[in-house]
Each structure stands twice: as structure tokens, then as C-alpha cells.
Write a protein that holds these residues in place. Structure first.
Motif, PDB file in Angstrom:
ATOM      1  N   ASP B 390      43.071  50.373  22.280  1.00 50.35           N
ATOM      2  CA  ASP B 390      43.715  49.438  21.199  1.00 50.35           C
ATOM      3  C   ASP B 390      43.926  47.994  22.112  1.00 50.35           C
ATOM      4  OD1 ASP B 390      45.371  52.039  19.602  1.00 50.35           O
ATOM      5  OD2 ASP B 390      43.351  50.770  19.210  1.00 50.35           O
ATOM      6  N   ALA B 391      44.647  48.099  23.198  1.00 51.94           N
ATOM      7  CA  ALA B 391      45.226  47.171  24.206  1.00 51.94           C
ATOM      8  C   ALA B 391      44.425  47.402  25.368  1.00 51.94           C
ATOM      9  CB  ALA B 391      46.486  47.013  24.283  1.00 51.94           C
ATOM     10  N   PRO B 392      43.109  46.884  25.390  1.00 52.07           N
ATOM     11  CA  PRO B 392      42.453  47.194  26.602  1.00 52.07           C
ATOM     12  C   PRO B 392      42.768  46.382  27.863  1.00 52.07           C
ATOM     13  CG  PRO B 392      41.262  45.558  25.413  1.00 52.07           C
ATOM     14  CD  PRO B 392      42.321  46.034  24.469  1.00 52.07           C
ATOM     15  N   GLN B 393      43.181  47.374  28.935  1.00 52.53           N
ATOM     16  CA  GLN B 393      43.814  46.712  30.312  1.00 52.53           C
ATOM     17  C   GLN B 393      42.833  47.402  31.278  1.00 52.53           C
ATOM     18  OE1 GLN B 393      46.031  44.184  30.753  1.00 52.53           O
ATOM     19  NE2 GLN B 393      45.943  44.170  28.592  1.00 52.53           N
ATOM     20  N   PRO B 394      42.187  46.471  32.241  1.00 53.22           N
ATOM     21  CA  PRO B 394      41.177  47.082  33.241  1.00 53.22           C
ATOM     22  C   PRO B 394      42.040  47.676  34.080  1.00 53.22           C
ATOM     23  CG  PRO B 394      41.401  44.734  33.213  1.00 53.22           C
ATOM     24  CD  PRO B 394      42.099  44.917  32.164  1.00 53.22           C
ATOM     25  N   TYR B 395      41.368  48.647  34.878  1.00 53.86           N
ATOM     26  CA  TYR B 395      41.857  49.200  35.910  1.00 53.86           C
ATOM     27  C   TYR B 395      42.500  48.356  37.045  1.00 53.86           C
ATOM     28  CZ  TYR B 395      42.296  52.110  40.265  1.00 53.86           C
ATOM     29  OH  TYR B 395      42.736  52.440  41.701  1.00 53.86           O
ATOM     30  N   VAL B 396      43.468  48.509  37.686  1.00 51.34           N
ATOM     31  CA  VAL B 396      44.075  47.766  38.865  1.00 51.34           C
ATOM     32  C   VAL B 396      44.329  48.882  39.797  1.00 51.34           C
ATOM     33  CG1 VAL B 396      45.711  46.317  39.350  1.00 51.34           C
ATOM     34  CG2 VAL B 396      45.135  46.275  37.201  1.00 51.34           C
ATOM     35  N   ALA B 397      43.947  48.582  41.053  1.00 51.12           N
ATOM     36  CA  ALA B 397      44.068  49.428  42.192  1.00 51.12           C
ATOM     37  C   ALA B 397      45.388  49.321  42.528  1.00 51.12           C
ATOM     38  CB  ALA B 397      43.039  48.995  43.425  1.00 51.12           C
ATOM     39  N   GLU B 398      45.812  50.200  43.389  1.00 53.06           N
ATOM     40  CA  GLU B 398      47.241  50.436  43.610  1.00 53.06           C
ATOM     41  C   GLU B 398      47.800  49.222  44.341  1.00 53.06           C
ATOM     42  OE1 GLU B 398      49.258  53.029  42.499  1.00 53.06           O
ATOM     43  OE2 GLU B 398      50.932  51.990  43.493  1.00 53.06           O
ATOM     44  N   GLY B 399      46.824  48.859  45.244  1.00 54.46           N
ATOM     45  CA  GLY B 399      47.269  47.872  46.204  1.00 54.46           C
ATOM     46  C   GLY B 399      47.433  46.356  45.581  1.00 54.46           C
ATOM     47  N   CYS B 400      46.934  46.505  44.159  1.00 52.56           N
ATOM     48  CA  CYS B 400      46.969  45.038  43.503  1.00 52.56           C
ATOM     49  C   CYS B 400      47.769  45.279  42.358  1.00 52.56           C
ATOM     50  CB  CYS B 400      45.408  44.988  42.909  1.00 52.56           C
ATOM     51  SG  CYS B 400      44.188  44.572  44.270  1.00 52.56           S
ATOM     52  N   ASP B 415      52.832  31.164  61.487  1.00 53.74           N
ATOM     53  CA  ASP B 415      52.509  30.144  62.191  1.00 53.74           C
ATOM     54  C   ASP B 415      51.197  29.600  61.396  1.00 53.74           C
ATOM     55  OD1 ASP B 415      53.209  31.708  65.294  1.00 53.74           O
ATOM     56  OD2 ASP B 415      54.284  29.785  64.351  1.00 53.74           O
ATOM     57  N   GLY B 416      51.173  29.904  60.116  1.00 57.20           N
ATOM     58  CA  GLY B 416      50.076  29.344  59.230  1.00 57.20           C
ATOM     59  C   GLY B 416      49.046  30.148  59.474  1.00 57.20           C
ATOM     60  N   ALA B 417      48.715  31.459  60.043  1.00 57.33           N
ATOM     61  CA  ALA B 417      47.830  32.099  60.225  1.00 57.33           C
ATOM     62  C   ALA B 417      47.936  33.711  59.696  1.00 57.33           C
ATOM     63  CB  ALA B 417      47.174  32.099  61.680  1.00 57.33           C
ATOM     64  N   LEU B 418      46.893  34.346  59.379  1.00 57.51           N
ATOM     65  CA  LEU B 418      46.936  35.942  59.113  1.00 57.51           C
ATOM     66  C   LEU B 418      46.929  36.527  60.251  1.00 57.51           C
ATOM     67  CD1 LEU B 418      44.891  36.094  55.907  1.00 57.51           C
ATOM     68  CD2 LEU B 418      47.313  36.886  55.985  1.00 57.51           C
ATOM     69  N   PRO B 419      47.805  37.460  60.720  1.00 58.65           N
ATOM     70  CA  PRO B 419      47.755  38.210  61.771  1.00 58.65           C
ATOM     71  C   PRO B 419      46.439  39.194  61.465  1.00 58.65           C
ATOM     72  CG  PRO B 419      50.094  38.376  60.819  1.00 58.65           C
ATOM     73  CD  PRO B 419      49.234  37.718  59.949  1.00 58.65           C
ATOM     74  N   GLU B 420      45.666  39.578  62.748  1.00 62.20           N
ATOM     75  CA  GLU B 420      44.331  40.010  62.510  1.00 62.20           C
ATOM     76  C   GLU B 420      44.644  41.785  62.518  1.00 62.20           C
ATOM     77  OE1 GLU B 420      41.313  37.994  64.637  1.00 62.20           O
ATOM     78  OE2 GLU B 420      41.987  36.036  63.985  1.00 62.20           O
ATOM     79  N   ASP B 421      45.796  42.169  62.718  1.00 61.99           N
ATOM     80  CA  ASP B 421      45.758  43.802  62.709  1.00 61.99           C
ATOM     81  C   ASP B 421      46.142  44.411  61.769  1.00 61.99           C
ATOM     82  OD1 ASP B 421      49.192  43.509  64.480  1.00 61.99           O
ATOM     83  OD2 ASP B 421      48.324  42.502  62.800  1.00 61.99           O
ATOM     84  N   ALA B 422      45.875  43.747  60.411  1.00 60.46           N
ATOM     85  CA  ALA B 422      46.150  44.559  59.414  1.00 60.46           C
ATOM     86  C   ALA B 422      45.539  45.928  58.959  1.00 60.46           C
ATOM     87  CB  ALA B 422      45.632  43.480  58.146  1.00 60.46           C
ATOM     88  N   GLU B 423      46.258  46.992  58.303  1.00 57.04           N
ATOM     89  CA  GLU B 423      45.546  48.119  58.346  1.00 57.04           C
ATOM     90  C   GLU B 423      44.324  48.124  57.133  1.00 57.04           C
ATOM     91  OE1 GLU B 423      48.537  51.470  59.896  1.00 57.04           O
ATOM     92  OE2 GLU B 423      48.891  51.006  57.576  1.00 57.04           O
ATOM     93  N   ARG B 424      44.882  47.321  56.022  1.00 52.32           N
ATOM     94  CA  ARG B 424      43.845  47.205  55.011  1.00 52.32           C
ATOM     95  C   ARG B 424      43.926  45.756  54.276  1.00 52.32           C
ATOM     96  NH1 ARG B 424      47.784  50.698  53.690  1.00 52.32           N
ATOM     97  NH2 ARG B 424      46.454  52.303  54.681  1.00 52.32           N
ATOM     98  N   VAL B 425      42.800  45.420  53.417  1.00 54.10           N
ATOM     99  CA  VAL B 425      43.013  44.224  52.740  1.00 54.10           C
ATOM    100  C   VAL B 425      42.494  44.507  51.391  1.00 54.10           C
ATOM    101  CG1 VAL B 425      41.761  41.996  52.710  1.00 54.10           C
ATOM    102  CG2 VAL B 425      42.313  43.066  54.967  1.00 54.10           C
ATOM    103  N   TRP B 426      43.130  44.294  50.453  1.00 52.19           N
ATOM    104  CA  TRP B 426      42.720  44.309  49.097  1.00 52.19           C
ATOM    105  C   TRP B 426      42.169  42.838  48.529  1.00 52.19           C
ATOM    106  CZ3 TRP B 426      42.774  49.120  46.976  1.00 52.19           C
ATOM    107  CH2 TRP B 426      43.802  49.985  47.303  1.00 52.19           C
ATOM    108  N   LEU B 427      41.431  42.900  47.595  1.00 50.89           N
ATOM    109  CA  LEU B 427      40.815  41.808  46.714  1.00 50.89           C
ATOM    110  C   LEU B 427      41.396  42.058  45.618  1.00 50.89           C
ATOM    111  CD1 LEU B 427      39.502  38.976  46.699  1.00 50.89           C
ATOM    112  CD2 LEU B 427      37.218  40.074  46.448  1.00 50.89           C
ATOM    113  N   CYS B 428      42.367  41.296  44.969  1.00 44.68           N
ATOM    114  CA  CYS B 428      42.998  41.388  43.726  1.00 44.68           C
ATOM    115  C   CYS B 428      42.767  40.348  42.805  1.00 44.68           C
ATOM    116  CB  CYS B 428      44.335  41.691  43.862  1.00 44.68           C
ATOM    117  SG  CYS B 428      44.800  42.997  45.032  1.00 44.68           S
ATOM    118  N   ALA B 429      42.437  40.461  41.542  1.00 43.34           N
ATOM    119  CA  ALA B 429      42.307  39.436  40.526  1.00 43.34           C
ATOM    120  C   ALA B 429      43.837  39.077  40.309  1.00 43.34           C
ATOM    121  CB  ALA B 429      41.755  40.069  39.138  1.00 43.34           C
TER     122      ALA B 429
END
Lengths: 170, 657
Positions: B390-400, B415-429
Motif C-alpha cells: 500500500d505504501a511501497p518503500q524500496p529496500y534500504v541497505a543497513e548501511g544506508c 583536511d578535505g580528503a577521505l581517509p583511504e583505510d575504510a572498511e567498507r563503502v556504501w552507495l546510498c540514494a
């Protein structure tokens, strides 16, 4: 409109009057005919109009509009309809001085055979004399990709059957 | 520069030689002005969310002792057959001319039954946009008819080249569909339609011709010219939030205004503004409307408790709706399509708040819904129960989840930069763009080498150049969320609109397209060894596609669902009955779409669809057309799939047909 908006409108119109022909030339090479070139430039101007007042001078605004023209062309969705409306009949059958009309027909046909991005790269490189880095910036693609499109586009034009009978300019 | 390719005099000289000398800029400004007025129109649910926020308009009951409204002039050219808001039976108002609607309140269309093309001799014409009373989205045409130059309009349409749509490929994109209704002395009518997209086609008695843009421009200019000698003063339809108007208005031309609000619980309140308050609003706008500065952060609008709109209308009942943001800014567009922000003074803001509070809640039904007999009930699902949202909501991953709720925005970066030692990266709407945005990948980027490259992809972007080409087009936005071992999370916003920026707090960079492509390539590398089909949880029918540019010949669906719309309309916010596709049918669909040719739909979508999932769980959507075929877009092109007889025999009943 407020007075400032009136001034802006007048300035914008003057800009178009002075620089519109140059914009149309680029658009014509991309699209191959008056109507679509006009449509493309109008679209780019419609998109960028609101930025005119914010740009510090007409030179910068022109660069901004040109970028928009190329990006719009590359992403435009009317490719198939343009192909079906190719106005070859508009080109005079008789040769004008220097054979420019015959060359125009043949070169347009050759350009038609290029993917959109290649055509845009060639126009930027060889008509606007833009260096690779600037072409990459305008089109939003890596420099390596620009070089690749440029190389393939040139090769395609040189090898095009439409240009087989044309004498190249020395 | 030592690039040998730049020194190719042959190509350079020849390209320059062929450009005609007679290119004239004479028509550029007028053409740009017309296009500008339209190019920011609402296109689909995504655009509506971005600008106006989807809400069904609230019809205001005009009280007996309410504000004075202008009455139509009693000349024959302004026959009050467009007096909306005064329909017997209390039917809520429909904006624009009455001639643009059928008796049941649905919009008219050129595709309705009519015999033959338009003929000369019409005495009136109306200009109709694509406004849908069902959704409250779209453009409304002028309320008054055109009364001169009609034969010329028709003749110019009929003089254009005929287009054979069966052999011409036009992309099935959407910009604006419009109709011109011509009325004759005997009361009969002919409709000429136009599409400002695809092949830019006009439709006249079943004949498709080129020149829709020219026809649109001619209609537009004709109305503007007629209004120069028209005093206006029409009855104002009672709609808030108002639709967009084909003939745009300047806010300072407003003669009437209304304010309406909608709470998260669906409750609505609405009120007319007094003439004095309208005058105060327009005076304030004239003095303080500001275009957005370069790189100015956009107004906030994350899930307010109550959405508030201010709708103004001029003497021709053209509308301008401003949406209020949480920080008190109203966003609007002027008559030339320029986006402006208006911040009323505290005193004026307080008056507007007080006006809305006095209105209180209302049970007035949304505009456009018919009242009484004749209402059509929603179709009953005829397939197995499946899943109905009835109220469709698409799936949202935990990290998003926090990105989706609006609780996470782009963060300040060390310092205006992303540290490069992240454990994971999410792409989120991002935030409000959940419904209608292409679906991001289900899984995060987790391979160490790829995760560091994701950070580098941002860090290597150049700052935004001064002459950055920004446009007013709409598009989705994403948050790229980097999670670190110590629990820290850094997020950068990727904007696929406007200046195409990538923003990490105060760090602003350009070329979001390049950044996105680099990120997606990393995901592709991570997925190279994927051997187990992924399941995307949640309802699939609201999905409109994937961030990955999937091509039909590369899609091998591992699962899919049919989506049967339970209401009218064809946008992602419509609830749908969802049912899984059996494996054998899925295999037939895979075969069919892999070889589907380029084409253009000849009939309208029927609101139903198929959502397929790839092995990685990325959605690929096929939209069903009224003739049982399916279409989808691939970049600049559209493809059409006609199921073979055996497939159709199994597939069609799943849609209740």
C-alpha cells in the motif's frame, strides 16, 4: 521585471547577437543542419540563461554555453529522429565556388557515421582548437578517452567512403 | 602542447570550410526564452519529489463570505464555461480550462475518438497541458480560449511533414505532452495533440507530423499576444498547491494567494490569503527574491512534519506554487523559469503562519476526484495474492538507512580528503530521492584494495572550476558512505544535477559523472566472481532501474516480479500488486528481451510492469503497454519487446488481462 532583470535581459541579448553565430557554427558541425543547430543552441541558452548575470564576463559565459552545447548534444535523445530527417535535399546540387557544397554533403555524411562522442571530440579539437585536457573537461570524460575518440574519429573520416572522391586541402 | 593529432590541417580545414556562412543568431533568444520556460517542468515522480513534493492538491471550499474573487468579463470571447469551483454537486475544482477535461474529470487527449483531422472554421481554441488531477502533477494551460488566428494554427500543423511512426525510431522519453482543443460554431470539437519529446510529433486526426515544438510555440505566442489586450479577471480555481502553468506567471503579478499544509499524518489545512496579505507577499518578493548563489547549499527539506505551499495566481489564473522549507525559505520560479529563493521577514512569516493556523484541518477531498456516482473502484487483483504494497518503500541497505531518512548528509572531511583505510563503502540514494531514483547496489564495497580506490576516486577529483557548466536539469543524488574500523563514518554527496558536484562538507569538487563511473567500476570488479544470485528484499515494483546502466542484451534475470498497478498512473509511487515470475517464464523473458529491437511505443503504458533482478540484485524494469508489448529505455534509445504467442499466453493473465 525589476530594472536589474531588464538590464540582464538586454545584456544577454547583446551577448547572443555578438557571439551567437560562433555558437551556431559549432552546433551546425555537430548536427549537420540549420534547424537542429538552432534548436541545440536555443536549448543550451535556455539551460544557461540564469547564469548570465553571475558570470563575470561574456568570454566566460560563452565558454560555459559552449560546454553546455556539447554536453547537451552528447546526451541528446533525438538522434534517431534526426537521422530520419536528414535534410540532404537542402544542399544545393550545383557546385559553389571551391566545391564547398559537394564537400559539405560528403563530409556531413561521413560525420553522420561517427558516434556522437567522436563527432563532438573532433569538433572541439579541430574546429575550436581545444587541447585534449580542455576537451576532457568540456565533455566530462577522461583525457585518454578524448585521445581515443579523436584517433578513431580521424581514422573514420579518412577512411570514409563518402570522402573517397574528395581532394583534401593541402 | 605536443599532441600530433591537433595538427591535422586536412580535417581541420575541411570542417571549417563546410560550415555555411549564413547562420544567423536572430532567432536564438526567442527560442531560448520559450524553451527556458518549459525545460524545468516536472517530469515524473522524481522531479516532483525534488521540487514540489508529491502531494495531492487540496481543494479549498470557497466560503460564502470569503474573499472577493474576480468575475469573468461578460464579453462573448470570455464565455464563463470555465468557471471552475462552481460545479454542481461539489465536485472539487480542476485547474485550467474546462475544455481540457472530460465529463468525468479525466484530462482530454488527442487519442480520444474523433473523426478526421481538424478543419478550418474553428471559433475558439484551448491550450491544455499534461496536468493530472490524479497526481496533481503537470502543467495547466490558460483558462481562457483563444479566439483568433485559429485557421492559421491548424494550417501550419497540417503543412508539416508527415512522420511514419512505424518506421521512425524515437526515444520514449518524456518532456511535455499538450493538446489544443478547437471548437466550431456547431459546438463540435477537434483536438490536435503534441509531444515535446520523442520525435516532437503533432497528432491530428490520427496523422502524425513533425513540428510539435513549433506548434507549441505558436500557441504560446498566440495567447501571450491575445492577453496584451485582455483584462483577465477570471474566477480563480481553488487549488493548493497549484500546478505549474504553461503560460508562466511572475510572482509580483499575483492577485490571489492561498496557503496550504499537509502533515505527515495526511491531515490537510488550507486557506485563502487576504488581498492585503497577498499584496504584502508580492511586495516582499519583488524586493527580496534572490537567485541561488554559486555553490550555495540548497534549502533543507528533509521530512518536515508539515509540508507547506504558498500558491499565487494572476488575473489569468496562472499559478505559481512556492514550497516552504524548514529554514523558512520558499523556493519558486519566475515567469522565465529562473529558480529563486524568497525569505519573508519574520513579521510576514508570522502572518503567514497565523493564517494557516486559523484555517485548521479540513476534510476537503483532493482536487480532481469525482464525487458521487460514476467513481470507478480500484481493480481487484486477479492473480494469486503475492505481495501488495500500500505504501511501497524500496529496500534500504543497513548501511544506508540514515542516508535514506535524511539523518546523514555529507560530512566534513579531515583536511578535505577521505581517509583511504575504510572498511567498507556504501552507495546510498539520498534522502527524499528514495522513490524514483535508480537503485544503488545491494552490497557495500568491501575488498580492501577497491575500498581504498573508492576514497582515491574522490580525493583525485579536481575542485570545481570557476566556469563550471551548471544546468537546471533534475537528477538523483547519492551519498557515498565510508565506514571505518573505529566507527567513524564519512559521507560525500554525489549530485547528478545542476553543477554535478561531489560534496564532502566544505570540500566541493566537480565532475560527479566521472566519480560515479569510477565507483561503479569498482563494484563491477568486486562482483566479477559473484556466483550466487542475490535477492533484493522489499517490494520491487517501486523500483525504476539501477545505477548500473544495464543493457537488455547483457541482462540475464535470475528472478523477477510482475507489477499490476492497483491505482491509475504509471509512476513509482503507485501501489502495485506484486507476484513472482515462475522460472520457465523468466527464461522466456530473458530470451525475448535480449534480442528486442529499437522502437517507439505506439500506444500508452498501462501502468503495469515487470521488474527483473540480475544476479547481483540490480533491477531492470520493463514497462507494459496497452497492446501487451513492453518497452524500456537504454540510454538514448528505447527498445520494444513483443512476447511470442506462447510467452504471452502465460504472461498476460498475470496482469489480470
Amino acid at each position: 521585471m525589476t530594472e536589474s532583470l531588464v538590464d540582464e535581459a538586454v545584456g544577454f541579448e547583446q551577448f547572443v547577437a555578438e557571439r551567437g553565430r560562433g555558437l551556431l557554427r559549432a552546433a551546425w558541425l555537430l548536427t549537420g543542419d540549420h534547424h537542429h543547430a538552432e534548436d541545440l543552441v536555443q536549448t543550451a541558452l535556455a539551460k544557461t540563461w540564469g547564469r548570465y548575470a553571475a558570470m563575470s564576463n561574456d568570454h566566460k559565459f560563452e565558454a560555459y554555453v559552449r560546454t553546455t552545447i556539447y554536453r547537451t548534444y552528447v546526451s541528446w535523445w533525438r538522434r534517431m529522429s534526426w537521422r530520419s530527417e536528414r535534410p540532404h535535399d537542402d544542399v544545393p546540387d550545383t557546385e559553389a565556388a571551391g566545391g564547398a557544397d559537394a564537400l559539405r554533403v560528403d563530409l556531413l555524411r561521413a560525420l553522420d557515421g561517427l558516434p556522437r562522442m567522436q563527432r563532438a571530440v573532433l569538433t572541439l579539437r579541430f574546429v575550436d582548437d581545444m587541447p585534449t585536457a580542455e576537451v576532457a573537461h568540456v565533455l566530462g570524460i577522461p583525457e585518454g578517452t578524448v585521445k581515443s575518440h579523436s584517433h578513431r574519429g580521424c581514422a573514420a573520416l579518412r577512411g570514409s567512403v563518402h570522402l573517397a572522391g574528395q581532394e583534401v586541402t593541402p | 602542447m605536443n599532441d600530433p593529432e591537433i595538427h591535422d590541417p586536412d580535417i581541420s580545414d575541411n570542417l571549417r570550410r563546410i560550415v555555411p556562412d549564413d547562420l544567423s543568431p536572430a532567432r536564438l533568444v526567442d527560442g531560448a526564452r520559450r524553451k527556458r520556460a518549459r525545460r524545468n517542468g516536472v517530469v515524473g515522480a522524481l522531479a516532483a519529489l525534488a521540487l514540489v513534493a508529491v502531494a495531492v492538491p487540496v481543494a479549498l471550499n470557497l466560503p460564502a463570505d470569503g474573499p472577493t474573487v474576480a468575475q469573468p468579463a461578460t464579453t462573448t470571447s470570455q464565455t464563463p464555461d470555465v468557471r471552475q469551483g462552481e460545479e454542481p454537486g461539489g465536485v472539487p475544482s480542476l485547474p485550467g480550462a474546462r475544455a481540457c477535461y472530460n465529463d468525468d474529470g479525466t484530462p482530454i487527449s488527442w487519442s480520444q475518438v474523433q473523426t478526421g483531422p481538424a478543419e478550418p472554421g474553428a471559433v475558439k481554441a484551448w491550450f491544455c497541458g499534461d496536468y493530472s488531477p490524479e497526481t496533481g502533477i503537470g502543467f495547466v494551460g490558460p483558462i481562457e480560449p483563444l479566439t483568433s488566428g485559429l485557421d492559421t494554427l491548424i494550417a501550419d500543423v497540417q503543412a508539416a511533414d508527415v512522420i511514419d511512426l512505424t518506421v521512425t525510431s524515437c526515444l520514449a522519453d518524456y518532456n511535455l505532452s499538450f493538446n489544443a482543443v478547437f471548437e466550431y460554431p456547431d459546438g463540435s470539437r477537434r483536438i490536435i495533440g503534441g509531444d515535446r519529446h520523442g520525435c516532437r510529433t503533432t497528432y491530428d486526426g490520427g496523422v502524425a507530423r513533425a513540428g510539435a515544438d513549433e506548434f507549441y510555440g505558436a500557441l504560446y505566442n498566440a495567447w501571450v499576444k491575445q492577453r496584451q489586450s485582455d483584462t483577465g479577471d477570471w474566477v480563480v480555481p481553488n487549488i493548493c498547491p497549484g500546478p505549474l502553468s504553461l503560460i508562466e506567471m511572475n510572482p509580483w503579478d499575483a492577485v490571489q494567494g492561498s496557503l496550504c499544509g499537509e502533515g505527515t499524518d495526511g491531515s490537510r489545512s488550507a486557506t485563502y490569503l487576504s488581498d492585503a496579505l497577498v499584496a504584502e507577499v508580492t511586495k516582499s518578493m519583488r524586493a527580496s527574491l534572490e537567485p541561488p548563489e554559486e555553490n550555495t547549499p540548497q534549502p533543507t527539506s528533509s521530512a518536515p512534519e508539515q509540508r507547506i505551499w504558498l500558491t499565487l495566481s494572476n488575473k489569468f489564473t496562472d499559478y505559481l506554487s512556492l514550497v516552504r522549507h524548514e529554514d523558512g525559505l520558499y523556493r519558486a520560479r519566475d515567469g522565465e523559469g529562473q529558480e529563486w529563493f524568497w525569505k519573508p521577514s519574520e513579521a510576514l512569516s508570522a502572518k503567514l503562519d497565523a493564517a494557516l493556523e486559523e484555517a485548521g484541518p479540513t476534510d476537503v477531498p483532493p482536487a480532481g476526484q469525482p464525487v458521487g456516482p460514476g467513481s470507478s473502484a480500484a481493480p481487484e487483483p486477479t492473480t494469486d495474492p503475492g505481495h501488495t504494497s500500500d505504501a511501497p518503500q524500496p529496500y534500504v541497505a543497513e548501511g544506508c538507512k540514515d542516508a535514506a531518512s535524511g539523518d546523514l548528509a555529507s560530512t566534513e572531511l579531515p583536511d578535505g580528503a577521505l581517509p583511504e583505510d575504510a572498511e567498507r563503502v556504501w552507495l546510498c540514494a539520498s534522502g527524499e530521492m528514495q522513490v524514483g531514483s535508480p537503485a544503488p547496489p545491494l552490497e557495500p564495497l568491501e575488498e580492501a584494495g577497491l575500498v581504498s580506490q573508492a576514497a582515491a576516486a574522490f580525493n583525485d577529483l579536481s575542485p570545481v572550476p570557476e566556469d563550471q557548466a551548471c544546468t537546471m536539469e533534475l537528477g538523483p543524488a547519492y551519498l557515498v558512505v565510508h565506514e571505518y574500523a573505529d566507527g567513524t563514518r564519512h559521507a560525500v554527496e554525489l549530485q547528478e544535477y545542476g553543477c554535478h558536484l561531489v560534496i564532502g562538507g566544505a570540500t566541493v569538487k566537480g565532475n560527479s559523472e566521472l566519480y560515479k563511473e569510477k565507483l561503479l567500476e569498482l563494484w563491477r570488479q568486486q562482483r566479477a566472481d559473484l556466483d550466487t544470485a542475490q535477492t533484493r528484499p522489499g517490494p520491487l515494483c517501486p523500483l525504476t532501474g539501477s545505477v548500473f546502466s544495464l543493457l537488455s542484451e547483457n541482462v540475464t534475470a535470475t528472478s523477477g516480479v510482475t507489477c499490476v498497478a492497483t491505482g491509475a498512473g504509471n509512476d513509482s509511487s503507485t501501489a502495485a500488486h506484486e507476484a513472482a515470475i515462475p522460472a520457465e517464464l523468466l527464461a522466456q523473458i530473458n530470451t525475448g528481451i535480449a534480442s528486442a529491437p529499437l522502437g517507439v511505443p505506439a500506444v500508452a503504458p498501462d501502468g503495469d510492469s515487470i521488474v527483473l533482478l540480475t544476479k547481483a540484485g540490480d533491477p531492470f524494469v520493463l514497462y507494459r503497454l496497452e497492446d501487451g508489448t513492453f518497452y524500456w529505455s537504454e540510454g538514448e534509445y528505447a527498445r520494444l519487446w513483443t512476447p511470442m504467442a506462447g510467452t504471452a499466453e502465460v504472461l498476460t493473465p498475470l496482469f489480470g488481462k
